[in-house]
Scaffold this motif. Structure first.
Motif, PDB file in Angstrom:
ATOM      1  N   LYS A  21       0.829  -1.210   0.000  1.00 32.69           N
ATOM      2  CA  LYS A  21       0.000   0.000   0.000  1.00 32.69           C
ATOM      3  C   LYS A  21       0.863   1.260   0.000  1.00 32.69           C
ATOM      4  N   GLY A  22       0.533   2.199  -0.903  1.00 32.02           N
ATOM      5  CA  GLY A  22       1.239   3.471  -0.980  1.00 32.02           C
ATOM      6  C   GLY A  22       2.430   3.472  -1.918  1.00 32.02           C
ATOM      7  N   LYS A  23       2.856   2.311  -2.376  1.00 33.59           N
ATOM      8  CA  LYS A  23       4.014   2.238  -3.282  1.00 33.59           C
ATOM      9  C   LYS A  23       3.587   2.549  -4.718  1.00 33.59           C
ATOM     10  N   VAL A  24       4.532   3.124  -5.465  1.00 31.47           N
ATOM     11  CA  VAL A  24       4.286   3.489  -6.855  1.00 31.47           C
ATOM     12  C   VAL A  24       4.847   2.405  -7.777  1.00 31.47           C
ATOM     13  N   PHE A  25       4.064   2.030  -8.783  1.00 28.88           N
ATOM     14  CA  PHE A  25       4.443   1.000  -9.745  1.00 28.88           C
ATOM     15  C   PHE A  25       4.126   1.481 -11.150  1.00 28.88           C
ATOM     16  N   THR A  26       4.507   0.688 -12.139  1.00 29.89           N
ATOM     17  CA  THR A  26       4.072   0.916 -13.508  1.00 29.89           C
ATOM     18  C   THR A  26       3.481  -0.380 -14.048  1.00 29.89           C
ATOM     19  N   VAL A  27       2.546  -0.254 -14.970  1.00 28.05           N
ATOM     20  CA  VAL A  27       1.869  -1.419 -15.531  1.00 28.05           C
ATOM     21  C   VAL A  27       2.777  -2.081 -16.565  1.00 28.05           C
ATOM     22  N   LEU A  28       3.114  -3.339 -16.323  1.00 26.20           N
ATOM     23  CA  LEU A  28       3.969  -4.106 -17.223  1.00 26.20           C
ATOM     24  C   LEU A  28       3.141  -4.855 -18.253  1.00 26.20           C
ATOM     25  N   ASN A  29       2.002  -5.376 -17.815  1.00 27.13           N
ATOM     26  CA  ASN A  29       1.155  -6.159 -18.707  1.00 27.13           C
ATOM     27  C   ASN A  29      -0.281  -6.120 -18.208  1.00 27.13           C
ATOM     28  N   ILE A  30      -1.226  -6.265 -19.128  1.00 29.36           N
ATOM     29  CA  ILE A  30      -2.639  -6.318 -18.760  1.00 29.36           C
ATOM     30  C   ILE A  30      -3.081  -7.771 -18.902  1.00 29.36           C
ATOM     31  N   VAL A  31      -3.445  -8.392 -17.767  1.00 22.66           N
ATOM     32  CA  VAL A  31      -3.823  -9.808 -17.763  1.00 22.66           C
ATOM     33  C   VAL A  31      -5.234  -9.977 -18.336  1.00 22.66           C
ATOM     34  N   ASP A  32      -6.198  -9.292 -17.730  1.00 24.00           N
ATOM     35  CA  ASP A  32      -7.572  -9.280 -18.228  1.00 24.00           C
ATOM     36  C   ASP A  32      -8.225  -7.996 -17.734  1.00 24.00           C
ATOM     37  N   ASP A  33      -9.561  -7.929 -17.762  1.00 27.14           N
ATOM     38  CA  ASP A  33     -10.193  -6.677 -17.348  1.00 27.14           C
ATOM     39  C   ASP A  33     -10.262  -6.501 -15.835  1.00 27.14           C
ATOM     40  N   GLU A  34      -9.687  -7.440 -15.078  1.00 27.35           N
ATOM     41  CA  GLU A  34      -9.661  -7.310 -13.622  1.00 27.35           C
ATOM     42  C   GLU A  34      -8.246  -7.221 -13.054  1.00 27.35           C
ATOM     43  N   TYR A  35      -7.269  -7.813 -13.741  1.00 26.82           N
ATOM     44  CA  TYR A  35      -5.903  -7.896 -13.224  1.00 26.82           C
ATOM     45  C   TYR A  35      -4.877  -7.270 -14.161  1.00 26.82           C
ATOM     46  N   VAL A  36      -3.808  -6.718 -13.555  1.00 23.34           N
ATOM     47  CA  VAL A  36      -2.647  -6.255 -14.305  1.00 23.34           C
ATOM     48  C   VAL A  36      -1.383  -6.769 -13.620  1.00 23.34           C
ATOM     49  N   LEU A  37      -0.275  -6.790 -14.340  1.00 21.73           N
ATOM     50  CA  LEU A  37       1.024  -7.101 -13.756  1.00 21.73           C
ATOM     51  C   LEU A  37       1.764  -5.782 -13.568  1.00 21.73           C
ATOM     52  N   ILE A  38       2.248  -5.554 -12.339  1.00 26.12           N
ATOM     53  CA  ILE A  38       2.918  -4.288 -12.037  1.00 26.12           C
ATOM     54  C   ILE A  38       4.342  -4.537 -11.538  1.00 26.12           C
ATOM     55  N   VAL A  39       5.224  -3.581 -11.809  1.00 24.53           N
ATOM     56  CA  VAL A  39       6.620  -3.652 -11.369  1.00 24.53           C
ATOM     57  C   VAL A  39       7.066  -2.259 -10.916  1.00 24.53           C
ATOM     58  N   ASP A  40       8.087  -2.236 -10.043  1.00 23.00           N
ATOM     59  CA  ASP A  40       8.691  -0.958  -9.667  1.00 23.00           C
ATOM     60  C   ASP A  40      10.207  -0.972  -9.843  1.00 23.00           C
ATOM     61  N   GLY A  41      10.756  -2.096 -10.289  1.00 15.80           N
ATOM     62  CA  GLY A  41      12.188  -2.193 -10.541  1.00 15.80           C
ATOM     63  C   GLY A  41      13.019  -2.388  -9.289  1.00 15.80           C
ATOM     64  N   ASP A  42      12.363  -2.383  -8.118  1.00 15.01           N
ATOM     65  CA  ASP A  42      13.090  -2.509  -6.857  1.00 15.01           C
ATOM     66  C   ASP A  42      12.526  -3.689  -6.055  1.00 15.01           C
ATOM     67  N   TYR A  43      11.385  -3.485  -5.390  1.00  9.16           N
ATOM     68  CA  TYR A  43      10.751  -4.577  -4.638  1.00  9.16           C
ATOM     69  C   TYR A  43      10.135  -5.596  -5.588  1.00  9.16           C
ATOM     70  N   ARG A  44       9.499  -5.091  -6.632  1.00  9.06           N
ATOM     71  CA  ARG A  44       8.902  -5.957  -7.647  1.00  9.06           C
ATOM     72  C   ARG A  44       9.676  -5.757  -8.936  1.00  9.06           C
ATOM     73  N   ARG A  45      10.520  -6.739  -9.248  1.00  5.23           N
ATOM     74  CA  ARG A  45      11.386  -6.644 -10.409  1.00  5.23           C
ATOM     75  C   ARG A  45      10.712  -7.268 -11.633  1.00  5.23           C
ATOM     76  N   LEU A  46      11.317  -7.063 -12.791  1.00  7.43           N
ATOM     77  CA  LEU A  46      10.752  -7.568 -14.048  1.00  7.43           C
ATOM     78  C   LEU A  46      10.622  -9.082 -14.074  1.00  7.43           C
ATOM     79  N   ASP A  47      11.531  -9.785 -13.386  1.00  5.28           N
ATOM     80  CA  ASP A  47      11.472 -11.247 -13.400  1.00  5.28           C
ATOM     81  C   ASP A  47      10.431 -11.797 -12.427  1.00  5.28           C
ATOM     82  N   ASN A  48       9.824 -10.917 -11.613  1.00  7.76           N
ATOM     83  CA  ASN A  48       8.815 -11.351 -10.642  1.00  7.76           C
ATOM     84  C   ASN A  48       7.749 -10.262 -10.471  1.00  7.76           C
ATOM     85  N   PRO A  49       6.959  -9.973 -11.526  1.00  7.95           N
ATOM     86  CA  PRO A  49       5.957  -8.906 -11.404  1.00  7.95           C
ATOM     87  C   PRO A  49       4.819  -9.302 -10.471  1.00  7.95           C
TER      88      PRO A  49
END
Length: 93
Positions: A21-49
């Motif tokens: 909560k409160g962390k900033v991310f960017t959308v890496l991929n859109i799974v469906d109309d309910e879910y997205v894959l997000i990354v921040d390059g630090d806590y959530r890296r590209l190999d583990n969105p």
């Protein structure tokens, strides 16, 4: 599939629920109309969105255009690039 309820690749989002909560991310991929894959390059890296429900995100109007282009064209993106792109948003907090 480019847009799903106004969510785009490379869009800046902030988590409003969960342990991230409160962390900033960017959308890496859109799974469906309910879910997205997000990354921040630090806590959530590209190999583990993070798979996150859209309803648990605050969606900003800002889209990181260079990231969107790279993702759309299948070009290389690394964690440092994402951290650098999100840096101005993290300083806002």
């Amino acid at each position: 599939m480019e847009t799903t309820s106004d969510i785009h690749l490379g869009q800046v989002v902030r988590s409003k629920a969960g342990r991230d909560k409160g962390k900033v991310f960017t959308v890496l991929n859109i799974v469906d109309d309910e879910y997205v894959l997000i990354v921040d390059g630090d806590y959530r890296r590209l190999d583990n969105p993070k798979k996150k429900k859209i309803k648990h995100l605050i969606v900003y109007k800002t889209i990181i255009e260079e990231l969107k282009e790279r993702l759309t064209n299948g070009q290389k993106v690394n964690n440092a690039f994402i951290r650098k792109a999100l840096d101005p948003f993290n300083k806002e907090i």
